[in-house]
Design a protein around this motif. Structure first.
Motif, mmCIF file in Angstrom:
data_model
loop_
_atom_site.group_PDB
_atom_site.id
_atom_site.type_symbol
_atom_site.label_atom_id
_atom_site.label_comp_id
_atom_site.label_asym_id
_atom_site.label_seq_id
_atom_site.Cartn_x
_atom_site.Cartn_y
_atom_site.Cartn_z
ATOM 1 N N PHE A 18 0.824 -1.224 0.000
ATOM 2 C CA PHE A 18 0.000 0.000 0.000
ATOM 3 C C PHE A 18 0.849 1.262 0.000
ATOM 4 C CE2 PHE A 18 -3.648 -2.241 2.527
ATOM 5 C CZ PHE A 18 -3.787 -3.156 1.496
ATOM 6 N N LYS A 19 2.065 1.188 0.580
ATOM 7 C CA LYS A 19 2.846 2.418 0.760
ATOM 8 C C LYS A 19 3.166 3.041 -0.596
ATOM 9 C CE LYS A 19 5.768 4.534 4.001
ATOM 10 N NZ LYS A 19 6.561 4.373 5.210
ATOM 11 N N GLY A 20 2.688 4.253 -0.788
ATOM 12 C CA GLY A 20 2.927 4.950 -2.045
ATOM 13 C C GLY A 20 1.940 4.578 -3.147
ATOM 14 N N TYR A 21 1.044 3.629 -2.879
ATOM 15 C CA TYR A 21 0.059 3.230 -3.901
ATOM 16 C C TYR A 21 -0.905 4.389 -4.148
ATOM 17 C CZ TYR A 21 -3.458 0.380 -6.276
ATOM 18 O OH TYR A 21 -4.343 -0.137 -7.190
ATOM 19 N N ILE A 25 -8.240 -3.445 9.821
ATOM 20 C CA ILE A 25 -6.882 -3.268 9.301
ATOM 21 C C ILE A 25 -6.779 -4.011 7.982
ATOM 22 C CG2 ILE A 25 -4.430 -3.695 9.667
ATOM 23 C CD1 ILE A 25 -4.866 -3.245 12.580
ATOM 24 N N ASP A 26 -6.359 -3.288 6.971
ATOM 25 C CA ASP A 26 -6.152 -3.858 5.641
ATOM 26 C C ASP A 26 -4.651 -3.843 5.388
ATOM 27 O OD1 ASP A 26 -6.408 -4.726 3.023
ATOM 28 O OD2 ASP A 26 -8.019 -3.314 2.546
ATOM 29 N N CYS A 27 -4.120 -4.979 4.963
ATOM 30 C CA CYS A 27 -2.664 -5.127 4.830
ATOM 31 C C CYS A 27 -2.344 -5.808 3.507
ATOM 32 C CB CYS A 27 -2.152 -5.976 6.003
ATOM 33 S SG CYS A 27 -0.377 -6.276 5.967
ATOM 34 N N GLY A 28 -1.354 -5.279 2.806
ATOM 35 C CA GLY A 28 -0.884 -5.929 1.596
ATOM 36 C C GLY A 28 0.625 -6.017 1.626
ATOM 37 N N ALA A 29 1.183 -7.075 1.047
ATOM 38 C CA ALA A 29 2.638 -7.193 0.970
ATOM 39 C C ALA A 29 3.007 -7.819 -0.364
ATOM 40 C CB ALA A 29 3.180 -8.044 2.114
ATOM 41 N N ILE A 30 4.161 -7.388 -0.854
ATOM 42 C CA ILE A 30 4.671 -7.955 -2.109
ATOM 43 C C ILE A 30 5.968 -8.701 -1.818
ATOM 44 C CG2 ILE A 30 5.683 -5.702 -2.736
ATOM 45 C CD1 ILE A 30 5.188 -6.530 -5.683
ATOM 46 N N LEU A 31 6.016 -9.939 -2.323
ATOM 47 C CA LEU A 31 7.190 -10.799 -2.141
ATOM 48 C C LEU A 31 7.336 -11.616 -3.419
ATOM 49 C CD1 LEU A 31 9.302 -11.851 -0.002
ATOM 50 C CD2 LEU A 31 7.641 -13.625 0.551
ATOM 51 N N ASN A 32 8.542 -11.792 -3.894
ATOM 52 C CA ASN A 32 8.784 -12.533 -5.148
ATOM 53 C C ASN A 32 8.041 -11.929 -6.328
ATOM 54 O OD1 ASN A 32 9.873 -14.667 -3.408
ATOM 55 N ND2 ASN A 32 7.771 -15.383 -3.159
ATOM 56 N N GLY A 33 7.685 -10.659 -6.230
ATOM 57 C CA GLY A 33 6.953 -10.024 -7.331
ATOM 58 C C GLY A 33 5.450 -10.233 -7.299
ATOM 59 N N TYR A 34 4.935 -10.883 -6.238
ATOM 60 C CA TYR A 34 3.492 -11.141 -6.135
ATOM 61 C C TYR A 34 2.931 -10.568 -4.842
ATOM 62 C CZ TYR A 34 3.983 -14.093 -10.174
ATOM 63 O OH TYR A 34 4.230 -14.530 -11.440
ATOM 64 N N HIS A 35 1.662 -10.131 -4.940
ATOM 65 C CA HIS A 35 1.016 -9.500 -3.792
ATOM 66 C C HIS A 35 0.142 -10.483 -3.011
ATOM 67 C CE1 HIS A 35 1.854 -5.238 -4.870
ATOM 68 N NE2 HIS A 35 1.849 -5.700 -6.115
ATOM 69 N N GLY A 36 0.047 -10.209 -1.729
ATOM 70 C CA GLY A 36 -1.009 -10.778 -0.892
ATOM 71 C C GLY A 36 -1.810 -9.615 -0.333
ATOM 72 N N ASP A 37 -3.086 -9.815 -0.055
ATOM 73 C CA ASP A 37 -3.968 -8.727 0.394
ATOM 74 C C ASP A 37 -5.003 -9.329 1.330
ATOM 75 O OD1 ASP A 37 -5.438 -6.356 0.561
ATOM 76 O OD2 ASP A 37 -6.184 -6.458 -1.512
ATOM 77 N N ALA A 38 -5.110 -8.780 2.534
ATOM 78 C CA ALA A 38 -6.096 -9.309 3.482
ATOM 79 C C ALA A 38 -6.489 -8.233 4.476
ATOM 80 C CB ALA A 38 -5.541 -10.522 4.231
ATOM 81 N N GLY A 90 -0.164 7.232 -3.993
ATOM 82 C CA GLY A 90 0.192 8.244 -3.003
ATOM 83 C C GLY A 90 -0.228 7.920 -1.575
ATOM 84 N N PHE A 91 -0.732 6.718 -1.317
ATOM 85 C CA PHE A 91 -1.135 6.386 0.063
ATOM 86 C C PHE A 91 0.084 6.467 0.974
ATOM 87 C CE2 PHE A 91 -2.361 3.680 3.673
ATOM 88 C CZ PHE A 91 -3.586 4.258 3.984
ATOM 89 N N PRO A 92 -0.053 7.171 2.115
ATOM 90 C CA PRO A 92 1.142 7.506 2.903
ATOM 91 C C PRO A 92 1.598 6.461 3.920
ATOM 92 C CG PRO A 92 -0.774 8.628 3.791
ATOM 93 C CD PRO A 92 -1.258 7.862 2.592
ATOM 94 N N ALA A 93 0.952 5.311 4.017
ATOM 95 C CA ALA A 93 1.297 4.379 5.096
ATOM 96 C C ALA A 93 1.342 2.948 4.579
ATOM 97 C CB ALA A 93 0.284 4.507 6.229
ATOM 98 N N SER A 94 1.723 2.020 5.466
ATOM 99 C CA SER A 94 1.889 0.614 5.075
ATOM 100 C C SER A 94 0.614 -0.199 5.225
ATOM 101 C CB SER A 94 2.992 -0.032 5.917
ATOM 102 O OG SER A 94 4.219 0.583 5.613
ATOM 103 N N ILE A 95 -0.262 0.242 6.113
ATOM 104 C CA ILE A 95 -1.560 -0.434 6.286
ATOM 105 C C ILE A 95 -2.658 0.623 6.274
ATOM 106 C CG2 ILE A 95 -0.721 -2.430 7.603
ATOM 107 C CD1 ILE A 95 -1.548 -0.951 10.188
ATOM 108 N N CYS A 96 -3.892 0.171 6.080
ATOM 109 C CA CYS A 96 -5.058 1.036 6.258
ATOM 110 C C CYS A 96 -5.672 0.700 7.610
ATOM 111 C CB CYS A 96 -6.101 0.801 5.174
ATOM 112 S SG CYS A 96 -5.502 1.144 3.510
#
Ligand code: MG
Ligand code: MG
Length: 250
Positions: free
Chosen positions: A57-60, A94-107, A62-68
């Motif tokens: 999410f960070k910078g998505y 809390i909404d959290c996304g992370a990218i690893l190996n070029g792929y996202h997870g979102d929950a 312009g979103f300013p944080a890592s989680i919502c």
């Protein structure tokens, strides 16, 4: 176009999804009255980095944080703030996304802050159960809106309403891919579900009316009638033997 993932890509997404699920589990441990939503953001950012991943999410846009962090009548896209101190009885999505190996997870999860009302507790439970009613239909050969309809029927059975303006989505190398996955609608429509589709399924449920609005900060979405709202999301792979939730974590 719906991008179908092969077995290797799904394995990468399992790893990204595990980071997301574990981050949410970590946040659940530390949520208590007195903590700020900025504290939670910092904990999540450090946890994700320690696992070798990056917050989606960070910078998505312009979103300013890592989680919502969306509190009480906030639905989604709340911005963490050092001025937002959680109080006993609040609920926080809390909404959290992370990218690893070029792929996202979102929950996403909605958590209780200390003791909450029976009303808030039921809202959280029904929202989560709505997700599970949805993935019962995430079966090869079904249609996309079989998922949507199943969620809506369950949630509205409790007198709650489903947010219409925001929906789930395909996910992979991009956080938001085709198709859109509404949490409402008639069954039997949309694309046929096939092996290798990966969808973020995410009911957003209000106690009151379904209408929402965007606050002046241009991010935070709140309920129009100020009623409580809950969110539950996982990244789900549709496989031959049924759906696999990639973001459960431990
Ligand atoms: Mg999400
Ligand atoms: Mg999502």
């Amino acid at each position: 176009m719906i991008l179908i993932k092969n077995d290797m890509e799904i394995e990468y997404m399992r790893q990204a999804g595990k980071v997301v699920g574990d981050t949410l589990a970590k946040l659940q441990e530390v949520i208590k009255p007195g903590i700020t939503t900025a504290d939670l953001d910092k904990i999540a950012e450090e946890f994700i980095a320690k696992r070798g991943a990056k917050p989606s999410f960070k910078g998505y846009h312009g979103f300013p944080a890592s989680i919502c962090t969306s509190v009480n009548s906030e639905v989604v896209h709340g911005i963490p703030s050092k001025d937002r101190v959680l109080q006993e009885g609040d609920i926080i999505s809390i909404d959290c996304g992370a990218i690893l190996n070029g792929y996202h997870g979102d929950a996403a999860r909605t958590f209780a802050v200390g003791n909450i009302s029976k009303e808030a507790e039921q809202l959280i439970n029904v929202t989560r159960e709505g997700f599970f009613k949805g993935i019962e239909k995430a079966i090869v050969g079904n249609r996309l809106t079989d998922i949507s309809h199943s969620i809506q029927m369950y949630v509205e059975g409790f007198g709650y309403s489903i947010v219409r303006d925001y929906v789930g989505h395909g996910i992979g190398r991009d956080m938001h891919e085709a198709p859109e996955v509404p949490n409402f609608g008639r069954p039997g429509r949309g694309p046929k579900l096939t092996k290798g589709m990966v969808l973020a399924i995410e009911p957003m449920v209000n106690i009151g009316a379904y209408q929402v609005f965007v606050e002046d900060n241009e991010w935070t979405v709140g309920t129009s009638d100020n009623s409580l709202s809950a969110h539950y999301e996982n990244t789900v792979a549709i496989l031959e033997n049924g759906p696999e939730i990639l973001t459960l974590g431990q």
